[in-house]
Design a protein around this motif. Structure first.
Motif, PDB file in Angstrom:
ATOM      1  N   VAL A 182     -29.169  -2.281  -0.422  1.00  0.00           N
ATOM      2  CA  VAL A 182     -30.196  -3.314  -0.564  1.00  0.00           C
ATOM      3  C   VAL A 182     -30.269  -3.735  -2.027  1.00  0.00           C
ATOM      4  CG1 VAL A 182     -32.669  -3.796  -0.342  1.00  0.00           C
ATOM      5  CG2 VAL A 182     -31.515  -2.414   1.397  1.00  0.00           C
ATOM      6  N   CYS A 183     -30.531  -5.016  -2.274  1.00  0.00           N
ATOM      7  CA  CYS A 183     -30.721  -5.504  -3.638  1.00  0.00           C
ATOM      8  C   CYS A 183     -31.947  -6.400  -3.690  1.00  0.00           C
ATOM      9  CB  CYS A 183     -29.487  -6.250  -4.127  1.00  0.00           C
ATOM     10  SG  CYS A 183     -29.316  -7.916  -3.436  1.00  0.00           S
ATOM     11  N   ASP A 184     -32.353  -6.762  -4.900  1.00  0.00           N
ATOM     12  CA  ASP A 184     -33.481  -7.683  -5.051  1.00  0.00           C
ATOM     13  C   ASP A 184     -32.988  -9.072  -5.421  1.00  0.00           C
ATOM     14  OD1 ASP A 184     -32.755  -7.410  -7.700  1.00  0.00           O
ATOM     15  OD2 ASP A 184     -34.718  -6.717  -8.384  1.00  0.00           O
ATOM     16  N   GLN A 185     -33.941  -9.986  -5.600  1.00  0.00           N
ATOM     17  CA  GLN A 185     -33.601 -11.375  -5.906  1.00  0.00           C
ATOM     18  C   GLN A 185     -32.869 -11.507  -7.234  1.00  0.00           C
ATOM     19  OE1 GLN A 185     -34.657 -14.113  -3.727  1.00  0.00           O
ATOM     20  NE2 GLN A 185     -33.021 -15.090  -4.893  1.00  0.00           N
ATOM     21  N   VAL A 186     -33.226 -10.674  -8.202  1.00  0.00           N
ATOM     22  CA  VAL A 186     -32.576 -10.720  -9.519  1.00  0.00           C
ATOM     23  C   VAL A 186     -31.078 -10.478  -9.375  1.00  0.00           C
ATOM     24  CG1 VAL A 186     -32.384  -9.565 -11.762  1.00  0.00           C
ATOM     25  CG2 VAL A 186     -34.638 -10.046 -10.794  1.00  0.00           C
ATOM     26  N   PHE A 187     -30.713  -9.484  -8.580  1.00  0.00           N
ATOM     27  CA  PHE A 187     -29.294  -9.159  -8.366  1.00  0.00           C
ATOM     28  C   PHE A 187     -28.587 -10.314  -7.650  1.00  0.00           C
ATOM     29  CE2 PHE A 187     -25.736  -7.372  -6.075  1.00  0.00           C
ATOM     30  CZ  PHE A 187     -25.153  -6.530  -7.005  1.00  0.00           C
ATOM     31  N   LYS A 188     -29.195 -10.825  -6.602  1.00  0.00           N
ATOM     32  CA  LYS A 188     -28.596 -11.932  -5.843  1.00  0.00           C
ATOM     33  C   LYS A 188     -28.381 -13.148  -6.733  1.00  0.00           C
ATOM     34  CE  LYS A 188     -29.379 -14.751  -1.671  1.00  0.00           C
ATOM     35  NZ  LYS A 188     -29.430 -16.091  -2.293  1.00  0.00           N
ATOM     36  N   ASP A 189     -29.385 -13.496  -7.523  1.00  0.00           N
ATOM     37  CA  ASP A 189     -29.274 -14.660  -8.403  1.00  0.00           C
ATOM     38  C   ASP A 189     -28.190 -14.456  -9.461  1.00  0.00           C
ATOM     39  OD1 ASP A 189     -31.311 -15.828  -6.985  1.00  0.00           O
ATOM     40  OD2 ASP A 189     -32.857 -15.448  -8.485  1.00  0.00           O
ATOM     41  N   ALA A 190     -28.082 -13.234  -9.978  1.00  0.00           N
ATOM     42  CA  ALA A 190     -27.067 -12.946 -10.992  1.00  0.00           C
ATOM     43  C   ALA A 190     -25.658 -13.102 -10.421  1.00  0.00           C
ATOM     44  CB  ALA A 190     -27.264 -11.539 -11.546  1.00  0.00           C
ATOM     45  N   CYS A 191     -25.462 -12.694  -9.183  1.00  0.00           N
ATOM     46  CA  CYS A 191     -24.155 -12.847  -8.534  1.00  0.00           C
ATOM     47  C   CYS A 191     -23.803 -14.319  -8.355  1.00  0.00           C
ATOM     48  CB  CYS A 191     -24.147 -12.140  -7.183  1.00  0.00           C
ATOM     49  SG  CYS A 191     -24.104 -10.331  -7.282  1.00  0.00           S
ATOM     50  N   LYS A 192     -24.799 -15.107  -7.967  1.00  0.00           N
ATOM     51  CA  LYS A 192     -24.558 -16.545  -7.790  1.00  0.00           C
ATOM     52  C   LYS A 192     -24.217 -17.200  -9.118  1.00  0.00           C
ATOM     53  CE  LYS A 192     -26.656 -20.796  -6.049  1.00  0.00           C
ATOM     54  NZ  LYS A 192     -27.853 -21.405  -5.418  1.00  0.00           N
ATOM     55  N   GLU A 193     -24.963 -16.865 -10.155  1.00  0.00           N
ATOM     56  CA  GLU A 193     -24.732 -17.462 -11.471  1.00  0.00           C
ATOM     57  C   GLU A 193     -23.357 -17.096 -12.018  1.00  0.00           C
ATOM     58  OE1 GLU A 193     -26.734 -17.484 -15.956  1.00  0.00           O
ATOM     59  OE2 GLU A 193     -27.802 -16.595 -14.272  1.00  0.00           O
ATOM     60  N   ALA A 194     -22.895 -15.870 -11.735  1.00  0.00           N
ATOM     61  CA  ALA A 194     -21.597 -15.409 -12.229  1.00  0.00           C
ATOM     62  C   ALA A 194     -20.433 -15.876 -11.360  1.00  0.00           C
ATOM     63  CB  ALA A 194     -21.590 -13.885 -12.330  1.00  0.00           C
ATOM     64  N   GLY A 195     -20.737 -16.525 -10.234  1.00  0.00           N
ATOM     65  CA  GLY A 195     -19.673 -16.982  -9.341  1.00  0.00           C
ATOM     66  C   GLY A 195     -18.975 -15.856  -8.608  1.00  0.00           C
ATOM     67  N   ILE A 196     -19.697 -14.760  -8.323  1.00  0.00           N
ATOM     68  CA  ILE A 196     -19.103 -13.606  -7.639  1.00  0.00           C
ATOM     69  C   ILE A 196     -18.681 -13.986  -6.225  1.00  0.00           C
ATOM     70  CG2 ILE A 196     -19.550 -11.277  -6.775  1.00  0.00           C
ATOM     71  CD1 ILE A 196     -19.268 -11.469  -9.818  1.00  0.00           C
ATOM     72  N   ARG A 197     -17.454 -13.625  -5.856  1.00  0.00           N
ATOM     73  CA  ARG A 197     -16.899 -13.962  -4.545  1.00  0.00           C
ATOM     74  C   ARG A 197     -16.762 -12.704  -3.694  1.00  0.00           C
ATOM     75  NH1 ARG A 197     -11.908 -15.101  -4.844  1.00  0.00           N
ATOM     76  NH2 ARG A 197     -11.662 -16.752  -3.305  1.00  0.00           N
ATOM     77  N   GLY A 198     -17.005 -12.866  -2.402  1.00  0.00           N
ATOM     78  CA  GLY A 198     -16.791 -11.779  -1.456  1.00  0.00           C
ATOM     79  C   GLY A 198     -18.046 -11.034  -1.044  1.00  0.00           C
ATOM     80  N   ILE A 199     -19.148 -11.229  -1.763  1.00  0.00           N
ATOM     81  CA  ILE A 199     -20.387 -10.524  -1.468  1.00  0.00           C
ATOM     82  C   ILE A 199     -21.304 -11.428  -0.649  1.00  0.00           C
ATOM     83  CG2 ILE A 199     -21.635 -11.232  -3.560  1.00  0.00           C
ATOM     84  CD1 ILE A 199     -22.661  -8.306  -3.725  1.00  0.00           C
ATOM     85  N   GLY A 200     -22.046 -10.821   0.286  1.00  0.00           N
ATOM     86  CA  GLY A 200     -22.960 -11.580   1.123  1.00  0.00           C
ATOM     87  C   GLY A 200     -24.349 -10.959   1.102  1.00  0.00           C
ATOM     88  N   PHE A 201     -25.365 -11.770   1.398  1.00  0.00           N
ATOM     89  CA  PHE A 201     -26.742 -11.305   1.345  1.00  0.00           C
ATOM     90  C   PHE A 201     -27.497 -11.775   2.593  1.00  0.00           C
ATOM     91  CE2 PHE A 201     -25.238 -12.058  -2.974  1.00  0.00           C
ATOM     92  CZ  PHE A 201     -25.511 -10.858  -3.582  1.00  0.00           C
ATOM     93  N   THR A 202     -28.277 -10.871   3.175  1.00  0.00           N
ATOM     94  CA  THR A 202     -29.123 -11.194   4.318  1.00  0.00           C
ATOM     95  C   THR A 202     -30.560 -10.834   3.979  1.00  0.00           C
ATOM     96  OG1 THR A 202     -27.330 -10.717   5.878  1.00  0.00           O
ATOM     97  CG2 THR A 202     -29.563 -10.781   6.771  1.00  0.00           C
ATOM     98  N   ASP A 203     -31.464 -11.771   4.149  1.00  0.00           N
ATOM     99  CA  ASP A 203     -32.884 -11.528   3.893  1.00  0.00           C
ATOM    100  C   ASP A 203     -33.329 -10.297   4.691  1.00  0.00           C
ATOM    101  OD1 ASP A 203     -35.671 -11.571   3.750  1.00  0.00           O
ATOM    102  OD2 ASP A 203     -35.779 -13.742   3.793  1.00  0.00           O
ATOM    103  N   ALA A 204     -33.857  -9.295   4.006  1.00  0.00           N
ATOM    104  CA  ALA A 204     -34.242  -8.043   4.682  1.00  0.00           C
ATOM    105  C   ALA A 204     -35.382  -8.243   5.666  1.00  0.00           C
ATOM    106  CB  ALA A 204     -34.618  -6.984   3.647  1.00  0.00           C
ATOM    107  N   THR A 205     -36.148  -9.319   5.504  1.00  0.00           N
ATOM    108  CA  THR A 205     -37.233  -9.576   6.454  1.00  0.00           C
ATOM    109  C   THR A 205     -36.754 -10.280   7.708  1.00  0.00           C
ATOM    110  OG1 THR A 205     -37.823 -11.723   5.482  1.00  0.00           O
ATOM    111  CG2 THR A 205     -38.893  -9.762   4.561  1.00  0.00           C
ATOM    112  N   ARG A 206     -35.458 -10.624   7.725  1.00  0.00           N
ATOM    113  CA  ARG A 206     -34.878 -11.290   8.905  1.00  0.00           C
ATOM    114  C   ARG A 206     -33.609 -10.595   9.353  1.00  0.00           C
ATOM    115  NH1 ARG A 206     -35.323 -17.500   6.578  1.00  0.00           N
ATOM    116  NH2 ARG A 206     -37.603 -17.528   6.321  1.00  0.00           N
ATOM    117  N   TYR A 207     -33.561  -9.287   9.136  1.00  0.00           N
ATOM    118  CA  TYR A 207     -32.338  -8.553   9.405  1.00  0.00           C
ATOM    119  C   TYR A 207     -32.009  -8.539  10.897  1.00  0.00           C
ATOM    120  CZ  TYR A 207     -28.920  -4.808   9.515  1.00  0.00           C
ATOM    121  OH  TYR A 207     -27.784  -4.079   9.717  1.00  0.00           O
TER     122      TYR A 207
END
Length: 207
Positions: A182-207
Motif C-alpha cells: 500500500v502507498c499514499d498519495q505522495v508516493f503515487k504523485d511522485a511516480c507520475k511526476e518521475a514518469g515511472i512505468r510499469g507500476i499501477g495503483f488502485t484506490d484502497a477504498t474501491r478495492y
C-alpha cells in the motif's frame, strides 16, 4: 464569533488517500529478461522467498539479470519478480528519496546476451509491515484459520481504510494480515511526476 466558510475549510484536516500498489497491465507482454543464476540464488526450488523478517538472505553471488529483447519487452521501472520487485535505477532513487527506511535493495549484474552492459536494475523489497488497517471502518472479511492467527479475505466489495497513527510518516508499506503493498498519495504523485512505468495503483477504498 462565527468563522467564514473559507476559515472552516482551512481548519478541516484533509483525508489522506491510500492506494494498493500493483502492476500497470499495459506493459504485461512477454518479458525479455531472465535471472541467469536463479538456481544459485534460490536453490532447486527456483523461487526467491524472503526471510521471516523480509529483506534478503545473503546470496552466494550477485543476481545476474540478462536482458534479451528478442524474447520480449525490456523490464519497466517496476516489475514483479517472485515475492520481490525488480526496479530500475530511477525507481530506486525515488524509493530512497521518499521512504528509505522501508525498503531494501540488492543490485543485479545486468547485461545483454552479447556481453554488453545493460541498464542497472535492483531486486527490491518493501520491508515495512504494518498492522494499519482500520478494521472497524473498513469493509472486509476477517478469518481465523488457527487460534491466535487471523487473515483478511478481500474481494471486489472490500474497502480499506487505514489508521493514521500507525502509518505515520510512511509512504509505502505492507499489510500484516494480507500479502499487499500500500502507498499514499505522495508516493503515487511522485511516480507520475518521475514518469515511472510499469507500476499501477488502485484506490484502497474501491478495492
Amino acid at each position: 464569533m462565527a468563522h467564514s466558510l473559507p476559515e472552516r475549510r482551512r481548519g478541516k484536516a484533509k483525508v489522506r488517500k491510500f492506494y494498493v500498489v500493483g502492476l500497470d497491465f499495459r506493459f504485461q507482454r512477454a518479458p525479455g529478461w531472465e535471472m541467469e543464476n536463479l538456481v544459485a540464488l534460490a536453490g532447486e526450488r527456483k523461487v526467491l522467498i524472503p526471510p521471516r523478517e523480509r529483506g534478503f538472505v545473503a546470496f552466494s553471488e550477485p543476481p545476474r539479470l540478462i536482458i534479451d529483447e528478442s524474447l520480449g519487452r525490456a523490464p519497466t521501472d517496476w516489475e514483479l519478480f517472485h515475492d520481490y520487485r525488480l526496479v530500475s535505477e530511477r525507481m530506486k532513487i525515488l524509493l530512497e528519496k521518499l521512504d528509505l527506511e522501508g525498503i531494501r535493495f540488492i543490485r543485479c549484474e545486468t547485461r545483454y546476451p552479447d556481453g554488453r552492459a545493460a541498464p542497472t536494475y535492483w531486486l527490491c523489497d518493501v520491508v515495512r509491515v504494518l498492522d494499519a488497517v482500520d478494521e472497524a471502518n473498513s469493509v472486509l472479511e476477517i478469518e481465523y484459520p488457527t487460534p491466535g492467527r487471523k487473515v483478511y479475505n478481500l474481494n471486489r466489495t472490500s474497502t480499506l481504510l487505514f489508521k493514521e497513527d500507525v502509518v505515520g510518516a510512511a509512504h509505502i508499506f505492507r499489510l500484516l494480515f494480507y500479502p499487499m503493498i500500500v502507498c499514499d498519495q505522495v508516493f503515487k504523485d511522485a511516480c507520475k511526476e518521475a514518469g515511472i512505468r510499469g507500476i499501477g495503483f488502485t484506490d484502497a477504498t474501491r478495492y
